[in-house]
Design a protein around this motif. Structure first.
Motif, short mmCIF file in Angstrom:
data_model
loop_
_atom_site.label_atom_id
_atom_site.label_comp_id
_atom_site.label_asym_id
_atom_site.label_seq_id
_atom_site.Cartn_x
_atom_site.Cartn_y
_atom_site.Cartn_z
N HIS A 5 -108.04 -55.20 72.90
CA HIS A 5 -107.54 -56.53 72.51
C HIS A 5 -106.36 -56.39 71.55
O HIS A 5 -106.52 -55.92 70.42
CB HIS A 5 -108.67 -57.31 71.82
N HIS A 7 -102.08 -58.16 70.85
CA HIS A 7 -101.12 -59.21 71.20
C HIS A 7 -99.73 -58.59 71.31
O HIS A 7 -98.84 -58.90 70.53
CB HIS A 7 -101.15 -60.33 70.16
N GLU A 96 -107.83 -65.21 74.62
CA GLU A 96 -109.02 -65.48 73.90
C GLU A 96 -109.26 -66.97 73.80
O GLU A 96 -108.33 -67.75 73.58
CB GLU A 96 -109.00 -64.83 72.51
N HIS A 157 -114.87 -60.81 70.67
CA HIS A 157 -113.81 -59.96 70.14
C HIS A 157 -113.77 -60.04 68.62
O HIS A 157 -114.20 -61.03 68.02
CB HIS A 157 -112.48 -60.34 70.79
ZN LIG Z 1 -106.57 -61.82 69.11
#
Ligand SMILES: [Zn+2]
Ligand SMILES: [Zn+2]
Length: 260
Positions: A5, A7, A96, A157
């Motif tokens: 996970h 970005h 998410e 997450h």
């Molecule tokens: Zn995130």
């Protein structure tokens, strides 16, 4: 090892993406799941360059809880935005998505509607969900249960809850993903969670550009540093880091497919 996970399409990386990807690969990070904010076209457009630099990267897309307020009274439009972004990025997961009662950037009932609509989308597309939940475990679990136990799968997450909350997630059939928070000096309770979660239900992530692990705390986080969190998890579980890394990569492959 993988970063489950991050970005990477965030503008925080726009200036030096090549270096970020090169450092991740040099550190032994073989692939990453890049989270996309479904209703931010600029972020989606940055995926093109990312895929060129790092073909193994894969995507998840969803309307984030922080942005749910724009969809008050029309959660179906949020699900449509998530569907469009997921299609465009050939996403392997929806997310998410979830509930954030810490910041409350959007009213709680709106967050719940937008979350539920996207859970329904994930079931429709037969894809796992990436759940963001903060100070909202009870309602998050309620939405997932309403969708029907066993019909929706995925991961919690950046898990930062208690052992009991971890148990709730596991009982729902979800995996638990741990971030660099685990390396912080005061995170002893989270290290207990790291010991408790079964090896085949554990994922590890950076959530970069946020939450850099020790010894990089306070800086912009990046996928290469997932290795710091992996090392700490391996240490608290008393297993070799390479064995733990392989297990985690296998877990991600089971949840989101093997990838390239
Ligand atoms: Zn995130
Ligand atoms: Zn999150």
């Amino acid at each position: 090892m993988i970063d489950s996970h991050c970005h990477l399409a965030d503008e925080a990386f726009a200036g030096d993406l090549e270096g970020v990807v090169a450092r991740a690969q040099a550190a032994g990070v073989r692939q990453a799941i890049c989270i996309l904010s479904a209703d931010e076209p600029e972020e989606i457009s940055r995926t093109e360059r990312l895929v060129q630099l790092w073909p193994a990267v894969r995507f998840a897309a969803g309307v984030l809880p922080h942005r749910a307020g724009a969809y008050a009274g029309r959660p179906a439009d949020a699900a449509a935005a998530a569907r469009d972004a997921a299609t465009q990025a050939r996403a392997v997961a929806i997310g998410e998505i979830g509930l954030d009662y810490h910041y409350n950037f959007a009213p709680r009932d709106v967050q719940r509607d937008v979350f539920a609509a996207q859970v329904a989308l994930a079931i429709d597309l037969d894809k796992p969900v990436v759940i963001h939940t903060r100070e909202a475990t009870e309602d998050t679990v309620a939405v997932l249960r309403e969708a029907g136990q066993g019909r929706v799968r995925g991961v919690f997450h950046c898990f930062s809850g208690t052992l009991d909350e971890a148990r709730l997630g596991l009982d729902l059939g979800f995996d638990i993903s741990l971030s660099g928070i685990l390396t912080f000096p005061k995170a002893e309770a989270l290290r207990d969670v790291a010991r408790f979660v079964p090896a085949d239900r554990l994922l590890v992530e950076t959530d970069a550009p946020f939450l850099a692990p020790v010894p990089h705390r306070g800086k912009r986080n990046e996928p290469a540093w997932v290795m710091e969190t992996l090392a700490r998890i391996a240490a608290v579980r008393a297993v070799p880091a390479d064995v733990m890394g392989q297990q985690i990569a296998d877990n991600l492959a089971r949840l989101m497919g093997p990838g390239a």
